[in-house]
Write a protein that holds these residues in place. Sequence first.
Motif, PDB file in Angstrom:
ATOM      1  N   SER A   1       0.825  -1.207   0.000  1.00 26.16           N
ATOM      2  CA  SER A   1       0.000   0.000   0.000  1.00 26.16           C
ATOM      3  C   SER A   1       0.856   1.252   0.000  1.00 26.16           C
ATOM      4  O   SER A   1       1.859   1.325   0.710  1.00 26.16           O
ATOM      5  N   THR A   2       0.434   2.219  -0.801  1.00 28.33           N
ATOM      6  CA  THR A   2       1.112   3.509  -0.835  1.00 28.33           C
ATOM      7  C   THR A   2       0.327   4.551  -0.051  1.00 28.33           C
ATOM      8  O   THR A   2       0.875   5.268   0.775  1.00 28.33           O
ATOM      9  N   LEU A   3      -0.973   4.619  -0.302  1.00 32.03           N
ATOM     10  CA  LEU A   3      -1.817   5.632   0.344  1.00 32.03           C
ATOM     11  C   LEU A   3      -2.782   5.050   1.379  1.00 32.03           C
ATOM     12  O   LEU A   3      -3.601   5.769   1.930  1.00 32.03           O
ATOM     13  N   GLY A   4      -2.716   3.753   1.618  1.00 33.51           N
ATOM     14  CA  GLY A   4      -3.538   3.139   2.649  1.00 33.51           C
ATOM     15  C   GLY A   4      -4.733   2.359   2.153  1.00 33.51           C
ATOM     16  O   GLY A   4      -5.368   1.656   2.928  1.00 33.51           O
ATOM     17  N   GLY A   5      -5.076   2.450   0.874  1.00 33.46           N
ATOM     18  CA  GLY A   5      -6.254   1.755   0.361  1.00 33.46           C
ATOM     19  C   GLY A   5      -6.188   0.252   0.542  1.00 33.46           C
ATOM     20  O   GLY A   5      -7.154  -0.384   0.969  1.00 33.46           O
ATOM     21  N   ALA A   6      -5.043  -0.344   0.236  1.00 33.40           N
ATOM     22  CA  ALA A   6      -4.900  -1.801   0.383  1.00 33.40           C
ATOM     23  C   ALA A   6      -4.978  -2.202   1.850  1.00 33.40           C
ATOM     24  O   ALA A   6      -5.542  -3.250   2.186  1.00 33.40           O
ATOM     25  N   GLU A   7      -4.441  -1.369   2.728  1.00 34.19           N
ATOM     26  CA  GLU A   7      -4.522  -1.664   4.158  1.00 34.19           C
ATOM     27  C   GLU A   7      -5.970  -1.625   4.642  1.00 34.19           C
ATOM     28  O   GLU A   7      -6.383  -2.476   5.442  1.00 34.19           O
ATOM     29  N   TYR A   8      -6.736  -0.655   4.163  1.00 31.37           N
ATOM     30  CA  TYR A   8      -8.152  -0.580   4.552  1.00 31.37           C
ATOM     31  C   TYR A   8      -8.907  -1.813   4.090  1.00 31.37           C
ATOM     32  O   TYR A   8      -9.730  -2.368   4.822  1.00 31.37           O
ATOM     33  N   VAL A   9      -8.638  -2.245   2.870  1.00 33.14           N
ATOM     34  CA  VAL A   9      -9.298  -3.443   2.338  1.00 33.14           C
ATOM     35  C   VAL A   9      -8.922  -4.663   3.180  1.00 33.14           C
ATOM     36  O   VAL A   9      -9.785  -5.449   3.571  1.00 33.14           O
ATOM     37  N   ALA A  10      -7.636  -4.823   3.476  1.00 35.57           N
ATOM     38  CA  ALA A  10      -7.190  -5.969   4.269  1.00 35.57           C
ATOM     39  C   ALA A  10      -7.806  -5.953   5.669  1.00 35.57           C
ATOM     40  O   ALA A  10      -8.255  -6.992   6.168  1.00 35.57           O
TER      41      ALA A  10
END
Length: 150
Positions: free
Chosen positions: A10-19
Motif C-alpha cells: 500500500s502507498t496511500l492506505g487503500g490496500a490496508e483498509y481493504v485488508a
Amino acid sequence: MSNITLITGSTLGGAEYVADHLSELLEQDGHSTEVVNHANLSELNTDSIWLLVCSTHGAGDFPDNIQPFINQLTAQKPDLSALKYGVIGLGDSSYDTFCAAGINIDNLLNSLHAMKLGERLDIDISQHSVPEDAAESWFVEWKKHLCSKN
C-alpha cells in the motif's frame, strides 16, 4: 477454520483498509487472521493461507512496503507448493499498468507453485471510490474456497 495472513502492498492506505475490512469479515466467520503491512518471508507461515492485497504504484510498480518481500520471493525462489493464496489488486483503469502489481504478484506466486484460491480481484478505484465494497462483494464467493478440500 482457516488461518489467513493478509499481506498488504500500500502507498496511500487503500490496500490496508481493504485488508483490515476483510480481516474483520473473516474473523466474524470464525477464521484466525493476521494483517501484515511489512512482510518478511522468514516470518510468514506457509501453513497459513495468504491473501495479498496490493495497490499498483508509479508505472506498474509495487509499493515500497511490499517491495522487500517481493525481492525475497524473487531471490530465494522458495517452493510454495504447500501454500494457498488469493490476490486483490487495486489500481486505476485509466493507466495502462492497471493493477500490474497484483497481476505480477499473482504470477510470481504461481511460478513458485503456490495454489491460487478463486480468481484474482482487480479493483478499479475510478469505479469504486470505496474499494472495501468491491472487495466485500468478491469475498462472498472467494471465502467458499476456504472450506474446500482442494
